[in-house]
Motif scaffolding. Structure first.
Motif, short mmCIF file in Angstrom:
data_model
loop_
_atom_site.label_atom_id
_atom_site.label_comp_id
_atom_site.label_asym_id
_atom_site.label_seq_id
_atom_site.Cartn_x
_atom_site.Cartn_y
_atom_site.Cartn_z
N THR A 30 -18.43 52.73 -26.53
CA THR A 30 -17.57 52.25 -25.46
C THR A 30 -17.96 52.89 -24.13
N TYR A 31 -17.67 52.20 -23.06
CA TYR A 31 -18.07 52.63 -21.72
C TYR A 31 -16.90 52.49 -20.74
N SER A 32 -16.94 53.29 -19.70
CA SER A 32 -16.05 53.06 -18.57
C SER A 32 -16.72 52.00 -17.69
N TRP A 33 -15.98 51.50 -16.72
CA TRP A 33 -16.57 50.53 -15.80
C TRP A 33 -17.79 51.10 -15.09
N LEU A 34 -17.67 52.33 -14.63
CA LEU A 34 -18.77 52.94 -13.89
C LEU A 34 -19.98 53.15 -14.78
N ASP A 35 -19.75 53.62 -16.00
CA ASP A 35 -20.87 53.84 -16.93
C ASP A 35 -21.54 52.52 -17.30
N LEU A 36 -20.75 51.51 -17.53
CA LEU A 36 -21.29 50.22 -17.95
C LEU A 36 -22.11 49.58 -16.84
N ALA A 37 -21.58 49.61 -15.63
CA ALA A 37 -22.33 49.06 -14.50
C ALA A 37 -23.60 49.86 -14.26
N GLY A 38 -23.50 51.17 -14.35
CA GLY A 38 -24.68 52.02 -14.15
C GLY A 38 -25.76 51.73 -15.18
N ALA A 39 -25.36 51.53 -16.43
CA ALA A 39 -26.33 51.26 -17.50
C ALA A 39 -27.06 49.94 -17.27
N THR A 40 -26.35 48.95 -16.78
CA THR A 40 -26.99 47.65 -16.58
C THR A 40 -27.82 47.61 -15.30
N LEU A 41 -27.38 48.31 -14.28
CA LEU A 41 -28.08 48.25 -13.00
C LEU A 41 -29.29 49.17 -12.94
#
Length: 595
Positions: A171-182
């Motif tokens: 699971t990810y936070s919004w910031l972690d998830l966006a960072g991982a994709t970007l």
């Protein structure tokens, strides 16, 4: 691509969380609207709240405009109501539903137009608040009457991308998830334009809010926005077209294709259920909570509705709140209970345990958070060239009630906060004005308008501006040389116009013109009109600070350039107002032609 503003007052009046009990707003709103329409007792006696198998007279015709994702469900419900012989005052309901992009319909209402529609169901309360808080007093009125469904905003991915991030166990936070994709060039994240999409704006605000809590977060948020801005689509429906068309290496490697999208759960549900897809989206639900689209039901221009139309509109929303229609909403991928996540909906949308799809929605974002996110987005996407002109007259030394600080001190703090939202590519400058600051001139250029990332002296343009903002002081016995300064600053801004950037002039004043030797207001307005050019737009944003400023004058002067005048009682509001004004100027087409 034109920019469209989102609401100035979303969340106004506090940031209280929405009630999480099963929705009761429809019933409450029904009673309120019925009272307006003629009294609850009369409504009950007339059959408004009862079913009927036959119609006394011709059917009551209602036209609904709905968000495209909600349209199929409402059409199905309208068809059921017709087939079941649902009546209002003994008359059958003949309801037609047309799909309307929420931002476009909101723009229509804000312009004071009266569409031939009696009910509007956008995808988010954001749009309703934008209409009700519109600066134009002629905006068409809307009357809320409850909510028909909801759906959380999440991040959908093609299976290979989801697997690479450990879905569904990780699971990810919004910031972690966006960072991982970007951060991964092979994992491209797309979204709908936050200026036109509530889904996009709610997600962007979550990211911005999360980033603000970490060291260097502002820079990180700006970098994410810059990357995301290169992969945005105009609308929520168009963003789905950016997914790979198949699993071939050619499609997966196509730089125009996105492997991840900011989507609502319902959009993922509909995509996976469609004949054109292979049911291949997996859904990440951020562990810090997913904001929700809430599909408010609104009567449009109620004073123009007949009594039959008003009652029929409320009859239909009451019908939608019944168990059978709630199940119908779930059939189309929506949620109908704030406390429950229908397993069938979640599964079809691509959600699997232990993804936190039952986590409560976060509290609605405040107006300031929404405006800051959208304002930062606007200037990050396009880059800006803005000259800021600050009143340094003696009255700026007066205390702001309840703060112990002067107007100038609070203004400086707000300007420094605003400066932090700009990127190194933006061009920002600073003037101050009073009377006779530089010979006969009422103004003085403290920092020329240059790129923030450029080197100047021992630091950067940003460093120079920070120092200049910090050193601003009221001029003892200084008066307000507003008119001459405004004209000189606008001439400078238009003559140095930079194509491809958002060009603007921001003037902050706490008083009226006090220079007896200056040009008149009428002459100023006339010359500003002559200088303003649709081909080289430079909107003037004039902010009247405190009780002594003339708000109407500010609006008149700024309006001559296609800009806007604003009033703030507390200088601490300046940062938010500047961002709001930037968004509004972009929405009215005052932004530069980017090519």
């Amino acid at each position: 691509m034109g920019r469209h503003s989102l609401p100035d007052q979303y969340g106004a009046g506090g940031s209280d969380p929405r009630p999480r009990a099963r929705r009761r707003t429809v019933a409450i709103a029904t009673v309120l609207v019925l009272t307006v329409a003629g009294g609850t007792a009369v409504a009950v006696q007339s059959g408004l709240l009862s079913f009927g198998s036959s119609c006394k007279k011709d059917a009551v015709r209602l036209k609904l405009a709905a968000s495209p994702d909600m349209t199929p469900a409402l059409r199905a419900a309208a068809g059921k109501a017709r087939d079941e012989g649902v009546t209002s005052d003994g008359q059958c309901l003949n309801i037609s539903v047309t799909a309307q992009e929420s931002y476009k319909f909101a723009d229509t209402l804000k312009a004071g137009k009266h569409p031939d529609v009696q009910v509007w169901v956008p995808d988010s309360e954001l749009w309703v608040n934008e209409v009700t808080s519109a600066a134009d007093a002629d905006a068409t009125e809307v009357t809320p009457a409850g909510n028909v469904a909801s759906t959380p905003v999440a991040v959908a991915m093609v299976p290979a991308a989801a697997k690479s991030l450990g879905w569904p166990q990780k699971t990810y936070s919004w910031l972690d998830l966006a960072g991982a994709t970007l951060q991964d060039d092979s994992l491209r994240l797309g979204a709908a334009d936050p200026a036109r999409s509530a889904t996009g704006l709610l997600a962007l605000t979550q990211l911005s809010t999360a980033a603000a809590k970490v060291k260097g977060g502002a820079t990180q948020a700006a970098a994410m926005m810059k990357t995301l801005s290169q992969r945005t689509s105009d609308t929520d429906s168009q963003v789905l077209d950016t997914l790979p068309r198949n699993s071939s290496g050619t499609e997966q490697g196509n730089p125009k294709r996105n492997q991840a999208l900011v989507l609502s759960e319902q959009s993922a549900f509909a995509y996976n259920a469609s004949a054109d897809s292979d049911g291949s989206l997996d859904l990440f639900y951020p562990k810090d909570g997913s904001p929700r689209l809430d599909y408010p039901y609104n009567l449009v221009d109620q004073e123009r509705l007949t009594t039959d139309q008003s009652r029929a509109a409320i009859r239909f929303v009451t019908y939608l709140s019944q168990p059978a229609q709630q199940k119908l909403m779930e059939k189309y991928g929506f949620r109908t209970d704030d406390d429950a996540a229908p397993k069938a909906v979640v599964a079809k949308a691509g959600g699997v345990s232990p993804q936190p799809y039952t986590v409560a929605a976060p509290e609605p974002a405040s107006d300031a958070a929404l405006q800051e996110a959208l304002g930062t987005w606007t200037i990050t996407v396009q880059s800006a060239r803005i000259t800021t002109v600050v009143d340094a007259s003696a009255s700026m030394a007066e205390k702001v009630p309840g703060t112990g600080q002067s107007r100038m001190d609070v203004t400086k703090g707000s300007l420094l906060q605003a400066l932090a939202t700009f990127t190194p590519e933006d061009e920002i400058g600073l003037w101050e004005f009073s009377t006779k600051l530089d010979g006969d001139k009422d103004y003085r250029v403290l920092v020329p308008t240059e790129r923030l990332g450029d080197r100047t002296g021992d630091g950067t343009q940003r460093d120079a501006l920070s120092a200049a903002f910090g050193s601003l002081k009221p001029v003892p016995n200084g008066a307000t040389g507003l008119y001459d300064t405004t004209l000189a600053a606008y001439k400078a801004a238009t003559s140095s116009y930079v194509k491809g950037k958002f060009n603007a002039l921001v003037i902050l004043t706490d008083g009226v013109n006090q220079d007896p030797g200056s040009i008149s207001r009428s002459t100023l307005v006339k010359q500003l009109q002559q200088l303003a050019s649709p081909e080289r737009p430079v909107p003037l944003i004039m902010i009247a600070v405190g009780p002594d400023a003339d708000t109407e004058e500010a609006r008149q002067i700024a309006g001559a350039t296609g800009g806007s005048g604003h009033e703030v009682s507390d200088p601490a509001q300046i940062q938010s107002v500047i961002l709001q004004a930037i968004v509004a100027a972009g929405a009215s087409g005052a932004s530069a032609d980017a090519g």
